[in-house]
Enzyme design. Structure first.
Site, PDB file in Angstrom:
ATOM      1  CG  ASP A 146      -0.644  -8.489   6.804  1.00 49.56           C
ATOM      2  OD1 ASP A 146      -1.690  -7.934   6.395  1.00 49.56           O
ATOM      3  OD2 ASP A 146       0.441  -8.369   6.211  1.00 49.56           O
ATOM      4  CB  CYS A 161      -0.902  -0.001   1.237  1.00 46.68           C
ATOM      5  SG  CYS A 161      -1.830  -1.540   1.463  1.00 46.68           S
TER       6      CYS A 161
END
Length: 644
Positions: free
Chosen positions: A110, A2
């Site tokens: 996660d 990201c």
């Protein structure tokens, strides 16, 4: 995978539009989702209008594609918030341990595991993570920000602090819309770029903005406005494992196989960059040997110039291991694309393989969102020819400083000759190679500008000759690791700086420019901490990457592929520079963007390259990339003035 941003100020507040303007510069890093969270740290209110602390996030969905993966994300109490970039491959194991301790989870991400790991373990949570990451956690009760970057720096993290404003981002361009952040180009950073072709952390191209170095974390107190940077990991080469070569080979194969397998975790399709070299071939071979019966998607790229085309080897590996193989022929349209590709990088970066790497990632993005590659194998397994060449210079460690000073003075007084094979040019090369110890002179193996060439470019600035190329991280490391053998010493330099800031930066930027996550099994922490402590002869004895080559022979990879000459991802640079002559003239000779360099020396470099059949194209390329980057960003930046 990201993009993240964040900003805090003691003097102003920020709204969603401010954060959106920061995020727009990294939209390519996360096209699947976007999020902003505002915090008023003065009263801990969750303002939806404006606040003096704000987080932003752009998401590329890889694991748990649902809305539960939206970021910024908080724990259930709302006291901890995170914006995070990366993948933790062992998150399920960590999650199981946290559940045993009483934690419960809303998602299969996660990201949530990182939050609760931090709540449970504090900064020690970093020791648990296998993967790559850059994140910031806001602890509301402590009024503290905790930022961390993974051990080898696969994921970038830049930050700024001037006493009033603290900001962080995945890429420097996210700072452009914030007027409080100074964006003055550093000539010192440009000097290091000329030597290394990248700017080593903690520096960036800007004087006042820093990179968080790999294996480091930051604690920033919103109360006292203090910032502390600490190292939590570094490569260790001692003590050596007391083990036979055959035993080492078995365990090395086991650890590498595990590292490859764990990186196949994904909720989207995964592929492998397959060059036909031994690094990428080992990934495919071990995937198949480990019983992976699914289609293995492999991708390779080639050039029209057969000297630089390795597709035949990639095809052979694909056939042997029955992969679903796709190959692309790269015919770069550099007149249209060069400036765009260079400007994908948030600071000057002049590895010419950024061109084919970009085109390959662009093509592959039509097929998969995740790719495995062989990055890091050379730095872990002694794969560079330069290790064997440069270790012979160990005798340099035994000269007094006065000897180095004498050679530096001689270097400054010699005329500039770009032909290093004879005459004054050869004498300059010898003097420079004797101007420091084994570590000081290792930069000469990295094909950038020499100190003598920089001295002339910077209008005979003697600091260009006396200043060491490496940053303090390198010298601090060797202050505490004084007894490393020569090969380990050179690999340590590469693992601290060349691998994070050059090799892995290229993979990250090329991949993320095309919304692809690149994963590198050779830099798994378990593999690194094992392989570094093997005897150098296990990796380099008669030939490089000895242990990996011997493992590959057992998997069925043919010897003619294993032992062929190392090629690397080398594009036809000389031909490109010849074809780009008008662009080269425009930026290096005619434009004033490089006027902090001596114009006569720039012309001398240009003329020498043409007169010598483009044999100096690497240096021309370094200048061209710098000029294009500065020109492309000139509306946002200012260049440091030269004193006097």
């Amino acid at each position: 995978m990201c993009g993240i941003v964040g900003i805090f100020s003691t003097k102003r507040k920020f709204n969603s539009c401010n954060l959106e303007s920061m995020l727009n510069y990294i939209s390519h890093r996360g096209p699947d989702d976007s999020g902003i969270k505002l915090f008023n740290t003065f009263d801990n209110s969750n303002s939806e209008v404006e606040a003096n602390l704000a987080f932003g996030h752009k998401r590329l969905s890889i694991i748990d594609l649902s809305k539960l993966g939206h970021q910024p994300m908080s724990d259930k109490s709302g006291k901890y918030w995170i914006t995070y970039n990366g993948e933790i491959f062992n998150f399920k194991e960590i999650k199981e341990e946290l559940i045993k301790k009483g934690y419960s989870f809303n998602s299969n991400t996660d990201t949530e595991v990182i939050i609760y790991s931090y709540i449970e373990h504090g900064e020690k949570c970093l020791d648990l993570f296998r993967g790559f990451f850059a994140f910031c956690i806001y602890d509301i009760d402590k009024q503290e920000l905790f930022l961390a970057r993974d051990r080898l720096g696969s994921k970038p993290l830049k930050y700024y602090f001037d006493g009033d404003t603290f900001a962080f981002a995945s890429e420097l361009k996210s700072f452009y819309p914030i007027p409080e952040i100074k964006k003055t180009v550093s000539l010192d950073s440009i000097s290091e770029y000329l030597s290394l072709k990248y700017i080593p952390s903690p520096k960036t191209i800007f004087k006042d903005i820093k990179k968080l170095s790999s294996g480091h974390f930051i604690k920033f107190s919103l109360i006292s406005k203090t910032l502390v940077v600490k190292k939590y990991w570094q490569p260790l080469f001692e003590p050596k494992e007391k083990i036979s070569y055959d035993e080492a080979k078995i365990k090395t194969k086991e650890l590498l196989s595990d590292s490859i397998n764990i990186r196949m975790i994904s909720d989207v399709p995964v592929g492998v960059f397959l060059s036909g070299g031994i690094d990428s071939s080992s990934i495919v071979a071990l995937l198949r040997e480990n019983g992976n019966t699914k289609d293995i998607n492999t991708f390779s790229v080639g050039f029209n110039d057969s000297k630089f085309d390795e597709r035949v080897y990639a095809k052979e590996i694909s056939t042997i291991f029955k992969t679903n193989h796709t190959e692309f022929l790269v015919e770069p349209n550099l007149e249209n694309d060069l400036e765009m590709i260079i400007n994908n990088y948030d600071e000057p970066f002049s590895d010419p393989s950024i061109i084919p790497t970009y085109y390959l990632a662009n093509k592959v993005s039509d097929y998969v969102k995740v790719v495995l590659g062989g990055d890091g194998a050379d730095e872990m397994l002694s794969g560079y020819k330069r290790y064997n060449i440069h270790k012979r210079n160990a005798f340099l460690n035994y000269f007094p400083n006065s000897f180095y000073d004498l050679n530096n003075k001689l270097l400054s007084r010699l005329d500039l000759s770009l032909n290093k094979s004879k005459g004054i040019g050869k004498l300059s090369r010898i003097s420079e190679s004797l101007s420091g110890n084994l570590l000081d002179t290792y930069y000469l193996r990295l094909t950038g500008f020499s100190k003598k060439q920089k001295f002339e470019l910077f209008n005979k600035d003697f600091m260009q000759i006396t200043k060491k190329v490496w940053n303090n991280d390198i010298y601090d490391y060797f202050e505490t690791h004084k007894n490393l053998n020569n090969i380990d010493s050179l690999m340590a330099i590469d693992q601290i700086t060349h691998l994070p800031e050059y090799i892995l930066t290229k993979s990250d930027i090329s991949g993320m420019a095309n919304s692809i996550e690149a994963r590198a099994p050779f830099i798994d922490v378990k593999f690194i901490e094992w392989i570094n402590k093997l005897e150098p002869s296990f990796k380099n004895k008669g030939y490089s990457k000895r242990i990996l080559k011997d493992i590959l022979e057992e998997t069925g990879v043919p010897k003619h592929i294993i032992h062929r000459k190392k090629a690397g991802f080398t594009p036809p640079l000389q031909g490109w520079i010849k074809d780009l002559d008008l662009l080269v003239k425009k930026y290096i000779l005619d434009s004033n963007i490089l006027d902090f360099f001596d114009k006569n020396i720039r012309k001398k470099i240009y003329d020498f390259n043409i007169e010598n059949k483009y044999s100096f194209s690497n240096h021309v390329w370094i200048l061209l990339v710098l000029a294009i980057w500065l020109e492309s960003n000139k509306e946002f930046i200012e260049i440091e003035k030269i004193d006097g």
